[in-house]
Design an enzyme around this catalytic site. Structure first.
Site, PDB file in Angstrom:
ATOM      1  NE  ARG A 100     -62.552 -44.848-112.632  1.00  0.00           N
ATOM      2  CZ  ARG A 100     -62.283 -45.952-113.323  1.00  0.00           C
ATOM      3  NH1 ARG A 100     -62.673 -46.039-114.596  1.00  0.00           N
ATOM      4  NH2 ARG A 100     -61.646 -46.963-112.761  1.00  0.00           N
ATOM      5  CG  HIS A 127     -65.676 -49.985-117.490  1.00  0.00           C
ATOM      6  ND1 HIS A 127     -65.557 -48.740-118.085  1.00  0.00           N
ATOM      7  CD2 HIS A 127     -64.459 -50.254-116.937  1.00  0.00           C
ATOM      8  CE1 HIS A 127     -64.335 -48.286-117.903  1.00  0.00           C
ATOM      9  NE2 HIS A 127     -63.650 -49.176-117.211  1.00  0.00           N
ATOM     10  CD  GLN A 130     -61.298 -51.942-120.151  1.00  0.00           C
ATOM     11  OE1 GLN A 130     -60.785 -51.065-119.466  1.00  0.00           O
ATOM     12  NE2 GLN A 130     -60.611 -52.644-121.051  1.00  0.00           N
ATOM     13  CG  ASP A 218     -62.623 -56.543-113.383  1.00  0.00           C
ATOM     14  OD1 ASP A 218     -61.529 -56.035-113.057  1.00  0.00           O
ATOM     15  OD2 ASP A 218     -63.695 -55.905-113.363  1.00  0.00           O
ATOM     16  CB  CYS A 258     -60.647 -54.250-117.613  1.00  0.00           C
ATOM     17  SG  CYS A 258     -61.251 -54.806-116.007  1.00  0.00           S
ATOM     18  NE  ARG A 286     -60.791 -47.839-121.670  1.00  0.00           N
ATOM     19  CZ  ARG A 286     -60.977 -47.522-120.392  1.00  0.00           C
ATOM     20  NH1 ARG A 286     -60.351 -48.207-119.448  1.00  0.00           N
ATOM     21  NH2 ARG A 286     -61.793 -46.543-120.048  1.00  0.00           N
TER      22      ARG A 286
END
Length: 305
Positions: A100, A127, A130, A218, A258, A286
């Site tokens: 990440r 991402h 996700q 987001d 998210c 997830r």
């Protein structure tokens, strides 16, 4: 060698569908296996995380493996050692890396010099873990994705790019509604369109959500953009996902985010806590999707022929 997973386009369309189905099965049976027995996976996180870190650590444990969590303070990745050197060293200690980070180029360099698979747990550009979880969440409510209308409202960031790529593999109709100066990367959009994705870009949030079955948003300022928060809030205020905006979408429209959310900014409490919210299903998914992705990475039989 097992594949890297840096964007959803690292999977074939057949693989993406297979991973989606596997994640759904894993969720239904509370899946455990010994796929990663005896294996150690390094979680190298330069950005803070709740959902990504915990879901990957638990997923690795559910598959019989061991996670080693590292921040930039715990490694040389954020210091002076070249990325390629870190990749070569970690490759000799661990069986895979979940990373990440900020710049996507760092991920690509890690993958280029790693002898073990590298999974993108988030970069500034993409991402993918996700968005696959988000597709899983939508599919739980719409068994046939053909023609499902998804509206992404807000910043043309890594989530917007991931939705654009997802539209290559899945038969959704995607509309992106962003301020003009915060539109997604045109190269990413043009590439997806050339591969047959059904994507429309608008700078009007009301037009963007018209007819949408799912509205996604987001944060307006991602990690590393905190200094821009005040300026962005002024530009993005018309793009807030609230009941008024959702009233312009299709009847029964559901909302997704998210997380983490800045309540009262990009999305209201009323939407988050209301009957339209799928946010907590997204968060749970997830875990199941990380397991399916790890299986795809480490088990060649999980990939399409």
């Amino acid at each position: 060698m097992a594949p890297h997973f840096l964007t959803i386009l690292d999977m074939t369309c057949a693989d993406a569908w297979k991973v989606l189905a596997k994640a759904a099965d894993m969720k239904a049976e509370d899946y455990r296996s010994d796929l990663l027995a005896g294996k150690s996976i390094a979680l190298v996180f330069e950005k803070a995380s709740t959902r990504t870190r915990v879901s990957f650590e638990v997923a690795i444990a559910h598959l019989g493996g061991r996670a080693i969590f590292m921040t930039s303070q715990d490694s040389q990745l954020g210091r002076h050692e070249p990325v390629r050197d870190t990749a070569r060293v970690l490759s000799r200690y661990v069986d895979g890396m979940v990373v990440r980070t900020f710049g996507h180029d760092k991920l690509k360099e890690l993958a280029a010099h790693s002898a073990v698979p590298v999974v993108n747990a988030l970069s500034d550009d993409y991402h993918p873990c996700q968005v696959l979880s988000d597709i899983l969440t939508i599919r739980e409510h719409a068994s046939d994705l053909t023609g499902v209308r998804v509206a992404y409202v807000g910043d043309g960031n890594n989530m917007a790019h991931s939705w654009i790529n997802a539209a290559v593999h899945f038969p959704i109709e995607l509309t992106l509604a962003t301020p003009e100066q915060y539109a997604p990367n045109p190269r990413i959009l043009e590439h997806a369109l050339s591969l047959g994705a059904k994507v429309r870009l608008t700078h009007d949030p009301v037009s963007g959500v018209e007819g949408a079955n799912y509205v996604y948003t987001d944060v307006w300022a991602s990690m590393g953009q905190e200094a821009e928060q005040e300026a962005r809030a002024k530009v993005f205020s018309p793009f807030q996902v609230n009941e008024k905006l959702l009233s312009r979408a299709a009847p029964g429209c559901m909302a997704l985010h998210c997380l983490p959310a800045h309540r009262g900014e990009e999305i209201t409490d009323e939407v988050m806590e209301g009957p339209r919210s799928l946010l907590w299903d997204q968060a749970e998914n997830r875990l199941h999707m990380q397991k399916a992705i790890l299986e795809w990475v480490f088990d060649s039989g999980a990939r399409a022929d």
